[in-house]
Design an enzyme around this catalytic site. Structure first.
Site, PDB file in Angstrom:
ATOM      1  N   ARG A 151      -4.522   3.706  -4.292  1.00 34.82           N
ATOM      2  CA  ARG A 151      -4.427   2.490  -5.117  1.00 34.82           C
ATOM      3  C   ARG A 151      -5.338   2.606  -6.344  1.00 34.82           C
ATOM      4  NH1 ARG A 151      -2.877   0.974  -0.305  1.00 34.82           N
ATOM      5  NH2 ARG A 151      -1.668  -0.919   0.110  1.00 34.82           N
ATOM      6  N   GLU A 209      -0.611   1.756  11.443  1.00 39.17           N
ATOM      7  CA  GLU A 209      -0.994   3.160  11.275  1.00 39.17           C
ATOM      8  C   GLU A 209      -2.017   3.631  12.314  1.00 39.17           C
ATOM      9  OE1 GLU A 209      -2.544   3.757   7.283  1.00 39.17           O
ATOM     10  OE2 GLU A 209      -4.440   2.799   7.791  1.00 39.17           O
ATOM     11  N   LYS A 269      -2.732  15.892   5.651  1.00 35.96           N
ATOM     12  CA  LYS A 269      -2.123  14.790   4.883  1.00 35.96           C
ATOM     13  C   LYS A 269      -3.192  13.785   4.457  1.00 35.96           C
ATOM     14  CE  LYS A 269       1.820  11.592   5.046  1.00 35.96           C
ATOM     15  NZ  LYS A 269       1.302  10.257   4.790  1.00 35.96           N
TER      16      LYS A 269
HETATM   17  O1  LIG Z   1      -0.166   0.616   1.608  1.00 32.69           O
HETATM   18  C1  LIG Z   1      -0.676   1.503   2.299  1.00 32.69           C
HETATM   19  O2  LIG Z   1      -1.600   2.208   1.885  1.00 32.69           O
HETATM   20  C2  LIG Z   1      -0.175   1.709   3.661  1.00 32.69           C
HETATM   21  C3  LIG Z   1       0.586   0.741   4.262  1.00 32.69           C
HETATM   22  C4  LIG Z   1       1.113   0.869   5.640  1.00 32.69           C
HETATM   23  O3  LIG Z   1       2.499   1.146   5.531  1.00 32.69           O
HETATM   24  P1  LIG Z   1       3.617   0.356   6.396  1.00 32.69           P
HETATM   25  O4  LIG Z   1       3.570  -1.061   6.028  1.00 32.69           O
HETATM   26  O5  LIG Z   1       4.878   1.057   6.022  1.00 32.69           O
HETATM   27  O6  LIG Z   1       3.239   0.580   7.829  1.00 32.69           O
HETATM   28  C5  LIG Z   1       0.409   1.975   6.416  1.00 32.69           C
HETATM   29  O7  LIG Z   1       1.050   2.220   7.620  1.00 32.69           O
HETATM   30  C6  LIG Z   1       0.305   3.240   5.589  1.00 32.69           C
HETATM   31  O8  LIG Z   1      -0.349   4.233   6.317  1.00 32.69           O
HETATM   32  C7  LIG Z   1      -0.517   2.973   4.340  1.00 32.69           C
HETATM   33  C1  LIG Z   2       2.282   5.588   7.681  1.00 35.46           C
HETATM   34  C2  LIG Z   2       1.359   6.403   7.134  1.00 35.46           C
HETATM   35  O1  LIG Z   2       1.411   6.996   5.926  1.00 35.46           O
HETATM   36  P1  LIG Z   2       2.209   6.744   4.581  1.00 35.46           P
HETATM   37  O2  LIG Z   2       1.187   6.339   3.570  1.00 35.46           O
HETATM   38  O3  LIG Z   2       2.826   8.042   4.266  1.00 35.46           O
HETATM   39  O4  LIG Z   2       3.216   5.660   4.840  1.00 35.46           O
HETATM   40  C3  LIG Z   2       0.141   6.759   7.882  1.00 35.46           C
HETATM   41  O5  LIG Z   2      -0.758   7.391   7.273  1.00 35.46           O
HETATM   42  O6  LIG Z   2       0.032   6.457   9.074  1.00 35.46           O
END
Ligand SMILES: O=C(O)C1=C[C@@H](OP(=O)(O)O)[C@@H](O)[C@H](O)C1
Ligand SMILES: C=C(OP(=O)(O)O)C(=O)O
Length: 482
Positions: free
Chosen positions: A57, A368, A468
């Site tokens: 972000r 997550e 990752k």
């Molecule tokens: O905005 C973000 O940084 C994230 C939002 C979430 O996504 P979801 O809402 O698709 O789970 C999370 O699971 C991901 O790891 C990171």
């Molecule tokens: C869902 C995940 O990643 P992404 O930011 O690729 O959505 C995660 O890190 O668990």
């Protein structure tokens, strides 16, 4: 009983072989990684690298500013490298501190406009594939997006529909609503009028659809009025994180969470000159969870008193699973509410090897961390149903299916629910070693490592996938066990 195939694979590393201790070394190994057993209670301090969600972000917000911004403690891993690569294609420059690669100065394009007719590679990073298309709205030509083959399965349509409502044209090169695609931005004169653009999307598949649109709202001439139309919304903390980060960049945002409506006011986007990134609290989950599995203590320094990260829910969850938690040396619940509590301090989790099942537990706020909680649940004293996480089917892999398969593989019981997973543990002595698949999913790799702390002969396929979001998972994990 250890199955023969897994034994053969594990024994590829003879006892005397040097243990591969860095991810760089690891990535050279095509063989499964033999997850180390914890042979005694832990007593470790683990410094967790910067938050993926905050890092990506801040990189985006810095790129939208007019003045350079220095990010300190930036995560340097595959997802942030992909974000930096994407922004570089769009004309953003980076100066990486020669002594510390986590200090990065971001220099936005002088013209305030991004470079078009370029390619953006998203890998498997949700934050890149869902956040960068918004920036392409302000490019001076079409932007082509592609990613890993596995990324083609991840849902994209709601955020791209939202951008189409704002005047973009999307051409899908594969399956409609998925990567790869080309986004052609609206011509500059288009939409140069108030009032706010109104966009309605169904974000029940991912909070990132909302975040990806909110991030660009202030750059739209009349701002953005965003409405989520679905009946549930996952990962609310991540949306709050987006709002808070926008506010820290001087953007005014009105939030009506009850009606799932946000209004972003138009105006400049400018982060302060220097921004510190918090450690990735979700990435702390396997390490803190290790204290419950192996017994003993694991401490994580710089744990913030207040945070928008969903990992901020971990102390409460781990406590419910039987951990004793201290922060700044005091019991967690009292310590963080004290008037003169510091902004950040060391969080310590102590366990005795006994883990309590959670029963029915709503994980929608922090999907997550579900794989880490699932590992604990598989080793617990009672069943757990993690619910509110149907959208995990669209994460790096179908995590509900992957968790069920891998939990069954070691001899415990699990099944998919409509919106989650039920885990029914068996006594630990009935669990057995196996070669665990990770499906290019970093959190399935850390899940397997957690199981390997207590179940002998666990080998983890492609542990390098942890890169990752963690630059050296194997190094940190091994050091924790030293
Ligand atoms: O905005 C973000 O940084 C994230 C939002 C979430 O996504 P979801 O809402 O698709 O789970 C999370 O699971 C991901 O790891 C990171
Ligand atoms: C869902 C995940 O990643 P992404 O930011 O690729 O959505 C995660 O890190 O668990």
């Amino acid at each position: 009983m250890v199955d023969q195939a897994s034994l053969r694979m594990v024994s590829i590393f003879p006892e005397s072989a040097p243990f591969p201790d860095t991810m760089d070394t690891m990535s050279e190994f095509q063989n499964p990684w033999p997850a180390p057993l914890a042979t005694r209670p832990l007593s470790a301090t683990v410094t967790i690298p910067g938050s993926k969600s905050l890092s990506n972000r801040y990189l985006i917000l810095a790129a939208m500013g007019r003045r350079p911004v220095t990010l300190v403690g930036l995560l340097r891993s595959r997802d942030t490298d992909l974000m930096m690569g994407a922004l570089r294609s769009l004309g953003v420059e980076f100066q990486v501190d020669s002594d510390d690669e986590t200090t990065v100065r971001v220099i936005p394009p002088a013209s305030g406009r991004f470079t078009g007719d370029v390619d953006v590679y998203c890998g498997l990073a949700g934050t890149v594939m869902r956040f960068v298309p918004g920036l392409a709205m302000f490019a001076d030509g079409p932007v082509r997006f592609d990613g890993d083959a596995q990324a083609y399965a991840r849902p994209m349509k709601p955020v791209l529909d939202g951008l189409e409502q704002l005047g973009a044209h999307i051409e899908y090169h594969g399956e409609p609503g998925r990567l790869p695609f080309t986004l052609t931005p609206p011509v500059a004169s288009d939409g140069m009028h108030a009032p706010a653009h109104t966009v309605s999307i169904d974000a029940s598949g991912s909070s990132q659809f909302i975040s990806g649109l909110l991030l660009i709202g202030a750059r739209l001439p009349g701002g953005l009025e965003l409405q989520h139309t679905g009946d549930h919304l996952p990962s609310l903390p991540h949306i709050r994180m987006t709002v808070a980060d926008l506010q820290s960049a001087g953007v005014a945002v009105d939030v009506d969470e009850e009606h799932h409506r946000w209004r972003v006011h138009p105006g400049p986007v400018q982060l302060p000159d220097r921004v510190m990134v918090e450690p990735d609290l979700s990435n702390a989950a396997p390490f803190l969870g290790a204290a419950l599995i192996a017994g003993g203590t694991v401490s994580v320094p710089y744990w913030p008193r207040e945070t928008t990260q969903p990992g901020g829910l971990l102390p409460g969850i781990l406590q419910a699973m039987g951990a004793e938690i201290t922060w700044d040396g005091k019991p967690w619940s009292e310590a963080t509410t004290g008037e003169d509590a510091p902004a950040a301090a060391t969080l310590t989790v102590r366990g005795d090897g006994m883990i309590r099942g959670l029963g029915r537990f709503d994980m929608s706020a922090a999907g997550e961390i579900a794989p880490s909680i699932a590992a604990l649940a598989a080793l617990a004293d009672a069943p757990t149903q993690l619910v509110g996480i149907a959208h995990l089917r669209g994460h790096e892999t179908n995590r509900l299916a992957a968790l069920v398969t891998e939990i069954r593989r070691i001899g415990a019981e699990a099944e998919e629910l409509e919106d989650g997973i039920e885990i029914r543990p068996v006594p630990r002595e009935r669990l057995h070693g196996a070669v665990m698949e990770t499906y290019a999913d970093h959190r399935m790799a850390t899940f397997a490592a957690m199981i390997g702390l207590t179940v002998p002969d666990i080998a983890v396929v492609d542990v390098a996938t942890t890169r990752k979001t963690i630059p050296d998972f194997v190094g940190l994990w091994s050091a924790m066990l030293d």
